[in-house]
Design a protein around this motif. Structure first.
Motif, PDB file in Angstrom:
ATOM      1  N   VAL A  94     -20.793 -68.213  22.976  1.00 57.10           N
ATOM      2  CA  VAL A  94     -19.511 -67.964  23.625  1.00 57.10           C
ATOM      3  C   VAL A  94     -18.801 -66.891  22.826  1.00 57.10           C
ATOM      4  CG1 VAL A  94     -17.387 -68.982  24.516  1.00 57.10           C
ATOM      5  CG2 VAL A  94     -19.419 -70.427  24.186  1.00 57.10           C
ATOM      6  N   THR A  95     -18.301 -65.880  23.520  1.00 57.33           N
ATOM      7  CA  THR A  95     -17.598 -64.798  22.839  1.00 57.33           C
ATOM      8  C   THR A  95     -16.452 -64.315  23.722  1.00 57.33           C
ATOM      9  OG1 THR A  95     -17.916 -62.635  21.746  1.00 57.33           O
ATOM     10  CG2 THR A  95     -19.168 -63.025  23.761  1.00 57.33           C
ATOM     11  N   ASP A  96     -15.811 -63.225  23.319  1.00 53.43           N
ATOM     12  CA  ASP A  96     -14.728 -62.652  24.108  1.00 53.43           C
ATOM     13  C   ASP A  96     -14.870 -61.135  24.097  1.00 53.43           C
ATOM     14  OD1 ASP A  96     -13.861 -61.857  21.579  1.00 53.43           O
ATOM     15  OD2 ASP A  96     -12.221 -63.309  21.488  1.00 53.43           O
ATOM     16  N   ALA A  97     -13.877 -60.438  24.614  1.00 55.89           N
ATOM     17  CA  ALA A  97     -13.952 -58.984  24.723  1.00 55.89           C
ATOM     18  C   ALA A  97     -13.992 -58.292  23.372  1.00 55.89           C
ATOM     19  CB  ALA A  97     -12.767 -58.458  25.529  1.00 55.89           C
ATOM     20  N   GLU A  98     -13.640 -59.020  22.295  1.00 59.67           N
ATOM     21  CA  GLU A  98     -13.679 -58.449  20.952  1.00 59.67           C
ATOM     22  C   GLU A  98     -14.944 -58.834  20.194  1.00 59.67           C
ATOM     23  OE1 GLU A  98     -10.597 -59.829  22.150  1.00 59.67           O
ATOM     24  OE2 GLU A  98     -10.357 -57.710  22.726  1.00 59.67           O
ATOM     25  N   GLY A  99     -15.822 -59.635  20.822  1.00 60.42           N
ATOM     26  CA  GLY A  99     -17.075 -60.024  20.193  1.00 60.42           C
ATOM     27  C   GLY A  99     -16.972 -61.177  19.216  1.00 60.42           C
ATOM     28  N   ALA A 100     -15.879 -61.939  19.270  1.00 58.95           N
ATOM     29  CA  ALA A 100     -15.693 -63.050  18.338  1.00 58.95           C
ATOM     30  C   ALA A 100     -16.681 -64.178  18.618  1.00 58.95           C
ATOM     31  CB  ALA A 100     -14.265 -63.584  18.437  1.00 58.95           C
ATOM     32  N   ALA A 101     -17.028 -64.943  17.568  1.00 63.79           N
ATOM     33  CA  ALA A 101     -17.904 -66.110  17.711  1.00 63.79           C
ATOM     34  C   ALA A 101     -17.045 -67.322  18.062  1.00 63.79           C
ATOM     35  CB  ALA A 101     -18.664 -66.348  16.408  1.00 63.79           C
ATOM     36  N   LEU A 102     -17.116 -67.794  19.306  1.00 64.93           N
ATOM     37  CA  LEU A 102     -16.262 -68.881  19.777  1.00 64.93           C
ATOM     38  C   LEU A 102     -17.020 -70.181  20.023  1.00 64.93           C
ATOM     39  CD1 LEU A 102     -14.084 -66.892  22.348  1.00 64.93           C
ATOM     40  CD2 LEU A 102     -13.615 -67.330  19.928  1.00 64.93           C
ATOM     41  N   GLY A 103     -18.342 -70.130  20.030  1.00 59.75           N
ATOM     42  CA  GLY A 103     -19.114 -71.336  20.277  1.00 59.75           C
ATOM     43  C   GLY A 103     -20.582 -71.007  20.405  1.00 59.75           C
ATOM     44  N   HIS A 104     -21.422 -72.054  20.348  1.00 55.00           N
ATOM     45  CA  HIS A 104     -22.866 -71.833  20.373  1.00 55.00           C
ATOM     46  C   HIS A 104     -23.575 -73.131  20.693  1.00 55.00           C
ATOM     47  CE1 HIS A 104     -26.712 -72.161  18.003  1.00 55.00           C
ATOM     48  NE2 HIS A 104     -27.001 -71.178  18.823  1.00 55.00           N
ATOM     49  N   VAL A 105     -24.679 -73.040  21.453  1.00 57.22           N
ATOM     50  CA  VAL A 105     -25.520 -74.188  21.749  1.00 57.22           C
ATOM     51  C   VAL A 105     -26.949 -73.683  21.952  1.00 57.22           C
ATOM     52  CG1 VAL A 105     -25.238 -74.111  24.271  1.00 57.22           C
ATOM     53  CG2 VAL A 105     -25.655 -76.301  23.136  1.00 57.22           C
ATOM     54  N   THR A 106     -27.939 -74.520  21.657  1.00 57.43           N
ATOM     55  CA  THR A 106     -29.327 -74.142  21.879  1.00 57.43           C
ATOM     56  C   THR A 106     -29.847 -74.788  23.161  1.00 57.43           C
ATOM     57  OG1 THR A 106     -30.147 -75.970  20.514  1.00 57.43           O
ATOM     58  CG2 THR A 106     -29.790 -73.843  19.422  1.00 57.43           C
ATOM     59  N   VAL A 107     -30.863 -74.153  23.771  1.00 61.05           N
ATOM     60  CA  VAL A 107     -31.485 -74.663  24.985  1.00 61.05           C
ATOM     61  C   VAL A 107     -33.001 -74.540  24.845  1.00 61.05           C
ATOM     62  CG1 VAL A 107     -29.562 -74.170  26.548  1.00 61.05           C
ATOM     63  CG2 VAL A 107     -31.242 -72.380  26.060  1.00 61.05           C
ATOM     64  N   GLY A 108     -33.730 -75.338  25.625  1.00 60.20           N
ATOM     65  CA  GLY A 108     -35.179 -75.268  25.634  1.00 60.20           C
ATOM     66  C   GLY A 108     -35.838 -76.442  24.932  1.00 60.20           C
ATOM     67  N   GLU A 109     -37.169 -76.479  25.028  1.00 61.79           N
ATOM     68  CA  GLU A 109     -37.963 -77.497  24.356  1.00 61.79           C
ATOM     69  C   GLU A 109     -39.392 -76.987  24.184  1.00 61.79           C
ATOM     70  OE1 GLU A 109     -37.752 -80.802  27.197  1.00 61.79           O
ATOM     71  OE2 GLU A 109     -39.781 -80.296  27.875  1.00 61.79           O
ATOM     72  N   GLY A 110     -39.987 -77.220  23.034  1.00 61.26           N
ATOM     73  CA  GLY A 110     -41.363 -76.812  22.796  1.00 61.26           C
ATOM     74  C   GLY A 110     -41.584 -75.325  23.022  1.00 61.26           C
ATOM     75  N   THR A 111     -42.553 -74.995  23.884  1.00 63.28           N
ATOM     76  CA  THR A 111     -42.862 -73.596  24.168  1.00 63.28           C
ATOM     77  C   THR A 111     -41.918 -72.979  25.201  1.00 63.28           C
ATOM     78  OG1 THR A 111     -44.507 -74.287  25.821  1.00 63.28           O
ATOM     79  CG2 THR A 111     -45.302 -73.855  23.582  1.00 63.28           C
ATOM     80  N   VAL A 112     -40.993 -73.774  25.715  1.00 66.07           N
ATOM     81  CA  VAL A 112     -39.976 -73.268  26.653  1.00 66.07           C
ATOM     82  C   VAL A 112     -38.732 -72.913  25.839  1.00 66.07           C
ATOM     83  CG1 VAL A 112     -38.540 -73.814  28.655  1.00 66.07           C
ATOM     84  CG2 VAL A 112     -40.883 -74.686  28.525  1.00 66.07           C
ATOM     85  N   TYR A 113     -38.620 -71.639  25.450  1.00 67.34           N
ATOM     86  CA  TYR A 113     -37.540 -71.250  24.540  1.00 67.34           C
ATOM     87  C   TYR A 113     -36.851 -69.938  24.911  1.00 67.34           C
ATOM     88  CZ  TYR A 113     -41.211 -68.166  22.664  1.00 67.34           C
ATOM     89  OH  TYR A 113     -42.211 -67.225  22.537  1.00 67.34           O
ATOM     90  N   HIS A 114     -37.268 -69.306  25.998  1.00 67.04           N
ATOM     91  CA  HIS A 114     -36.763 -67.968  26.313  1.00 67.04           C
ATOM     92  C   HIS A 114     -35.773 -68.015  27.473  1.00 67.04           C
ATOM     93  CE1 HIS A 114     -36.673 -63.702  27.336  1.00 67.04           C
ATOM     94  NE2 HIS A 114     -37.257 -63.468  26.165  1.00 67.04           N
TER      95      HIS A 114
END
Length: 207
Positions: A94-114
Motif C-alpha cells: 500500500v502506498t500513496d502518490a508520494e511513494g510512502a510505505a503504508l502497508g504490506h501483505v504477502t499472497v500465494g502458496e508453494g510454487t504459486v508466488y507470482h
C-alpha cells in the motif's frame, strides 16, 4: 457507494467511466507508445512490480513478485511444463502518490508466488497469483483494502496474468504472456474456494 467506479472519477477529476476505459483499452497494442507522466521513488523495496490500482482515500495498491530463484527452461517438457517453477514470494504493498510505505501483505502458496495485474471493485482488491510459467495454475485472492486481510476467492487451472473484476460475478483475465483471454467465474455470494468456468482453447480469444 452504488457505483464502484464513482469514487475514481471524483478523486481523479476525469472521465473514468466503463465506456471510456473500454474505448482506450481497445486501442492498445504491442506497438503502443507510452509517455511517462512522472516518476516517484517508493519508500520500500518494490521487487518486480506487476500491477497497480487506486483504492479509497487516494491510496495505491501495488502487486509485485520477489524472485528468490529464477525459473530454468527444460531441454524438453517435463509433466507438461517448459520450465522449472522457481521460487519466490508474492507481495501487495500500500502506498500513496508520494511513494510512502503504508502497508504490506504477502499472497500465494508453494510454487504459486507470482502476482499479476490487480483490480479494485469498490469493496475488495482482486489479486491473481500464479506459478511463474505458462499453462500452470493460479489462486485468485480478495484483499480487504483497509485491513489487508487475504481471502482465497477461487482457483484456476492456468496462469492468470491479470484480472478485471466486472460488476457481475465474473472476471476477465489474460493468460501467461497474453496468449489468451479467459473468463473464470468466482463463486456467487461467497469468497471461499469454489467452482470456476474454464475456457477451453477453442473458445479462448488468442491475442
Amino acid at each position: 457507494m452504488s457505483d464502484p467506479f464513482e469514487f475514481r472519477t471524483a478523486v481523479a477529476g476525469r472521465d473514468d467511466s466503463n465506456d471510456a476505459i473500454v474505448t482506450a483499452a481497445r486501442q492498445l497494442s504491442r506497438s503502443t507508445v507510452w509517455t511517462m507522466a512522472g516518476k516517484v521513488p517508493f519508500g520500500f523495496t518494490a521487487h518486480h512490480p506487476q500491477g497497480i490500482t487506486r483504492g479509497h482515500d487516494d491510496r495505491l495498491y501495488l502487486s509485485t513478485a520477489e524472485i528468490i530463484e529464477a525459473t530454468q527452461r527444460y531441454d524438453r517438457p517435463v509433466d507438461g511444463y517448459d520450465r522449472t517453477p522457481g521460487r519466490g514470494v508474492g507481495h501487495v504493498f500500500v502506498t500513496d502518490a508520494e511513494g510512502a510505505a503504508l502497508g504490506h501483505v504477502t499472497v500465494g502458496e508453494g510454487t504459486v508466488y507470482h502476482p499479476g495485474g490487480i483490480d479494485f471493485d469498490g469493496e475488495s482488491l482482486w489479486v491473481p497469483t500464479a506459478e511463474y510459467r505458462p499453462d500452470s495454475r493460479s489462486i485468485v485472492y480478495r484483499v480487504d483494502p483497509g485491513t489487508l486481510a487475504v481471502t482465497e476467492a477461487f482457483r484456476f487451472e492456468d496462469h492468470i496474468g491479470g484480472i478485471v473484476r466486472a460488476a457481475r460475478p465474473a472476471c476477465c483475465t489474460p493468460s501467461h504472456g497474453g496468449r489468451g483471454v479467459c473468463s473464470p467465474s468466482p463463486p456467487t455470494g461467497s469468497s471461499s474456494t469454489g467452482p470456476t468456468t474454464r475456457v477451453t482453447s477453442s473458445t479462448t480469444r488468442r491475442v
